[in-house]
Design a protein around this motif. Structure first.
Motif, PDB file in Angstrom:
ATOM      1  N   VAL A   1       0.674  -1.269   0.042  1.00 41.31           N
ATOM      2  CA  VAL A   1      -0.125  -0.073  -0.144  1.00 41.31           C
ATOM      3  C   VAL A   1       1.014   1.110  -0.023  1.00 41.31           C
ATOM      4  N   ALA A   2       0.965   2.309  -1.286  1.00 45.63           N
ATOM      5  CA  ALA A   2       1.542   3.116  -1.235  1.00 45.63           C
ATOM      6  C   ALA A   2       0.604   4.471  -1.524  1.00 45.63           C
ATOM      7  N   THR A   3       0.342   4.894  -0.097  1.00 49.81           N
ATOM      8  CA  THR A   3      -0.566   6.270  -0.214  1.00 49.81           C
ATOM      9  C   THR A   3       0.198   7.045   0.688  1.00 49.81           C
ATOM     10  N   PRO A   4      -0.281   8.391   0.637  1.00 46.89           N
ATOM     11  CA  PRO A   4       0.224   9.508   1.459  1.00 46.89           C
ATOM     12  C   PRO A   4       0.191   9.319   2.811  1.00 46.89           C
ATOM     13  N   THR A   5       0.965   9.977   3.721  1.00 47.24           N
ATOM     14  CA  THR A   5       0.983  10.027   5.088  1.00 47.24           C
ATOM     15  C   THR A   5      -0.229  10.330   5.598  1.00 47.24           C
TER      16      THR A   5
ATOM     17  N   THR B   1       4.125   7.353  -0.786  1.00 44.02           N
ATOM     18  CA  THR B   1       3.948   7.510  -2.245  1.00 44.02           C
ATOM     19  C   THR B   1       5.331   7.385  -3.036  1.00 44.02           C
ATOM     20  N   ILE B   2       5.753   6.413  -3.789  1.00 44.97           N
ATOM     21  CA  ILE B   2       6.918   6.218  -4.624  1.00 44.97           C
ATOM     22  C   ILE B   2       6.467   6.000  -5.968  1.00 44.97           C
ATOM     23  N   ASP B   3       7.363   6.097  -6.808  1.00 50.51           N
ATOM     24  CA  ASP B   3       7.019   6.212  -8.183  1.00 50.51           C
ATOM     25  C   ASP B   3       7.229   4.818  -8.868  1.00 50.51           C
ATOM     26  N   ASN B   4       7.756   3.743  -7.990  1.00 51.56           N
ATOM     27  CA  ASN B   4       7.635   2.550  -8.974  1.00 51.56           C
ATOM     28  C   ASN B   4       7.255   1.459  -7.807  1.00 51.56           C
ATOM     29  N   PRO B   5       6.189   1.487  -6.997  1.00 54.51           N
ATOM     30  CA  PRO B   5       5.953   0.521  -5.996  1.00 54.51           C
ATOM     31  C   PRO B   5       5.966  -0.786  -6.447  1.00 54.51           C
ATOM     32  N   GLU B   6       5.592  -1.314  -7.546  1.00 54.14           N
ATOM     33  CA  GLU B   6       5.618  -2.631  -7.748  1.00 54.14           C
ATOM     34  C   GLU B   6       7.082  -3.166  -8.031  1.00 54.14           C
TER      35      GLU B   6
ATOM     36  N   VAL C   1      14.600  22.797   7.544  1.00 50.15           N
ATOM     37  CA  VAL C   1      15.992  23.371   7.465  1.00 50.15           C
ATOM     38  C   VAL C   1      17.053  22.696   6.600  1.00 50.15           C
ATOM     39  N   GLY C   2      17.076  23.047   5.595  1.00 45.76           N
ATOM     40  CA  GLY C   2      17.888  22.347   4.518  1.00 45.76           C
ATOM     41  C   GLY C   2      17.072  20.996   3.962  1.00 45.76           C
ATOM     42  N   TYR C   3      17.459  20.915   2.538  1.00 48.52           N
ATOM     43  CA  TYR C   3      16.824  20.014   1.790  1.00 48.52           C
ATOM     44  C   TYR C   3      17.116  18.704   2.305  1.00 48.52           C
ATOM     45  N   PRO C   4      15.915  17.743   2.787  1.00 51.85           N
ATOM     46  CA  PRO C   4      16.236  16.472   3.299  1.00 51.85           C
ATOM     47  C   PRO C   4      16.961  15.348   2.455  1.00 51.85           C
ATOM     48  N   GLY C   5      17.324  15.734   1.326  1.00 49.66           N
ATOM     49  CA  GLY C   5      18.126  14.637   0.496  1.00 49.66           C
ATOM     50  C   GLY C   5      17.342  14.165  -0.688  1.00 49.66           C
ATOM     51  N   THR C   6      15.999  13.655  -0.573  1.00 56.35           N
ATOM     52  CA  THR C   6      15.242  13.106  -1.340  1.00 56.35           C
ATOM     53  C   THR C   6      13.927  13.567  -1.350  1.00 56.35           C
ATOM     54  N   ILE C   7      13.163  13.488  -2.537  1.00 59.30           N
ATOM     55  CA  ILE C   7      11.848  13.801  -2.652  1.00 59.30           C
ATOM     56  C   ILE C   7      10.913  12.999  -1.535  1.00 59.30           C
ATOM     57  N   ILE C   8      11.267  12.023  -1.564  1.00 55.84           N
ATOM     58  CA  ILE C   8      10.246  10.923  -0.603  1.00 55.84           C
ATOM     59  C   ILE C   8      10.494  11.632   1.097  1.00 55.84           C
ATOM     60  N   ASN C   9      11.690  11.865   1.371  1.00 49.08           N
ATOM     61  CA  ASN C   9      11.979  12.384   2.579  1.00 49.08           C
ATOM     62  C   ASN C   9      11.177  13.728   2.948  1.00 49.08           C
ATOM     63  N   THR C  10      11.346  14.577   1.625  1.00 46.54           N
ATOM     64  CA  THR C  10      10.657  15.877   1.781  1.00 46.54           C
ATOM     65  C   THR C  10       9.034  15.815   1.963  1.00 46.54           C
ATOM     66  N   TRP C  11       8.390  14.789   1.203  1.00 47.72           N
ATOM     67  CA  TRP C  11       7.088  14.661   1.370  1.00 47.72           C
ATOM     68  C   TRP C  11       6.844  13.964   2.925  1.00 47.72           C
ATOM     69  N   GLN C  12       7.607  13.099   3.339  1.00 44.44           N
ATOM     70  CA  GLN C  12       7.413  12.526   4.609  1.00 44.44           C
ATOM     71  C   GLN C  12       7.382  13.639   5.639  1.00 44.44           C
ATOM     72  N   ARG C  13       8.363  14.283   5.591  1.00 44.13           N
ATOM     73  CA  ARG C  13       8.353  15.396   6.966  1.00 44.13           C
ATOM     74  C   ARG C  13       7.344  16.414   6.591  1.00 44.13           C
ATOM     75  N   GLY C  14       7.038  16.844   5.350  1.00 42.73           N
ATOM     76  CA  GLY C  14       6.012  17.859   5.006  1.00 42.73           C
ATOM     77  C   GLY C  14       4.489  16.988   5.590  1.00 42.73           C
ATOM     78  N   GLY C  15       4.587  15.717   5.487  1.00 44.46           N
ATOM     79  CA  GLY C  15       3.325  15.097   5.757  1.00 44.46           C
ATOM     80  C   GLY C  15       3.159  15.276   7.249  1.00 44.46           C
ATOM     81  N   ARG C  16       4.027  15.663   8.062  1.00 45.97           N
ATOM     82  CA  ARG C  16       3.592  15.774   9.510  1.00 45.97           C
ATOM     83  C   ARG C  16       2.370  16.697   9.782  1.00 45.97           C
ATOM     84  N   VAL C  17       2.240  17.574   8.785  1.00 44.18           N
ATOM     85  CA  VAL C  17       1.076  18.859   9.049  1.00 44.18           C
ATOM     86  C   VAL C  17       0.035  18.531   7.917  1.00 44.18           C
TER      87      VAL C  17
END
Length: 336
Positions: A32-36, A184-189, A318-334
């Motif tokens: 299951v690959a759905t948003p936070t 959410t990831i681009d190639n879950p399968e 505070v700074g780019y998390p390094g990957t798009i996945i981590n960016t969405w994960q952290r942003g998903g806290r709100v």
């Protein structure tokens, strides 16, 4: 399943939860690959509880990449288990924070649901599989949460651990079903199949509602770390519950220090959070966040994944998390 949902006082399931549960009941390996905050943990909890009701001897193994995440999911499972009374089901955490005495108890009588992590599985369970025979003989489900973290070298190691786990299950006569959850990831399968080396069904169509989110990019003239501390203070003063993610422990403590110096009246309402704290200290901070006692927290990536920290209004990266996945994960806290 309907009776189980009713007994747990769950009013309705989202469409992606229903889709995933139908696949699981058919015996499929599912990712299951759905948003936070879309209710992924409810999917595997319901599937496991239904199986335990049908087969009291069945076991499930939950693996989490972070100890804090395991603690949080264990806490969330508690009310569900109590809601199924008089049917008594047991769950326990087996990780680096578990005392030697408690580990011995768990090994002697494995619970129906065992919470652990890849490191403990590799070093403390698989090498001593004879002592865990009761678990492997009856293992029905293996739940891998936050699987998007298993990439690169860590993912390669996890793949090898899963190979060993599957080989031992075959030795003891079981063939557990895998339930994977991911951001959410681009190639879950392709990702899921390479991780567990089995055909896998994917659920990506999110049926959960989401609050609106706004993104603002800042390029401060002064130090980004001190600017983040100033912005953090302003957010709290205007009544917004805030979390700031940093790239290191040092910056975490530095921003926390600046916040308390810039606004001493907020000192008791903000906290830092990072690896290195005692388990008891982390549990206190997590509880204060979930209860609303803390207005803000400055954290490393330790609070990035899945942990229930209550309602938050603003997330500062505070700074780019390094990957798009981590960016969405952290942003998903709100905006949950």
């Amino acid at each position: 399943m309907g009776l189980l949902v009713q007994q747990l006082k769950i009013k309705k399931l989202f469409t992606h939860q229903v889709e995933a549960l139908q696949l699981i009941r058919r015996g499929e390996q599912v990712l299951v690959a759905t948003p936070t905050a879309s209710g992924k943990s409810l999917i595997y909890n319901l599937a496991v509880l239904e199986k335990l009701i049908q087969n009291p001897k069945a076991k499930a193994l939950y693996l989490f990449p972070l100890k804090a995440l395991a603690q949080d999911q264990f806490k969330n499972l508690g009310p569900m288990l109590r809601g199924l009374a008089p049917r008594k089901m047991t769950a326990a955490i087996y990780d680096g924070d578990t005392s030697a005495y408690r580990r011995k108890q768990i090994k002697a009588r494995p619970p129906e649901i065992l919470f652990s992590n890849p490191d403990m599985l590799h070093s403390a369970i698989l090498p001593y599989h004879e002592s865990w025979a009761a678990l492997f003989e009856n293992l029905q489900f293996i739940v891998l949460d936050e699987v998007h973290t298993y990439r690169g070298i860590f993912g390669s190691h996890m793949n090898q651990v899963i190979r060993r786990l599957k080989r031992l299950c075959a030795l003891y006569g079981s063939r557990p079903q895998f339930i994977l959850s991911s951001a959410t990831i681009d190639n879950p399968e392709a990702f899921g199949q390479s991780l567990i080396e089995e055909k896998i069904k994917i659920v990506t169509a999110n049926g959960a509602p989401r609050a609106g989110q706004y993104f603002l990019f800042l390029n401060p003239d002064a130090s980004p770390n001190f600017s983040a501390a100033q912005l953090f203070v302003e957010c709290l003063k205007h009544g917004f519950r805030t979390i700031a993610f940093t790239q290191s422990r040092k910056i975490t403590e530095l921003i926390h220090l600046w916040v308390t110096q810039l606004s001493p009246t907020l000192a008791q309402k903000v906290s830092s959070y990072r690896a290195g704290f005692m388990p008891e200290e982390r549990r206190v901070i997590e509880k204060r966040l979930a209860d609303g006692d803390l207005l803000g927290v400055v954290s490393t990536s330790a609070l990035e994944m899945g942990i229930d920290i209550g309602y938050l209004d603003i997330c500062l990266l505070v700074g780019y998390p390094g990957t798009i996945i981590n960016t969405w994960q952290r942003g998903g806290r709100v905006g949950r």
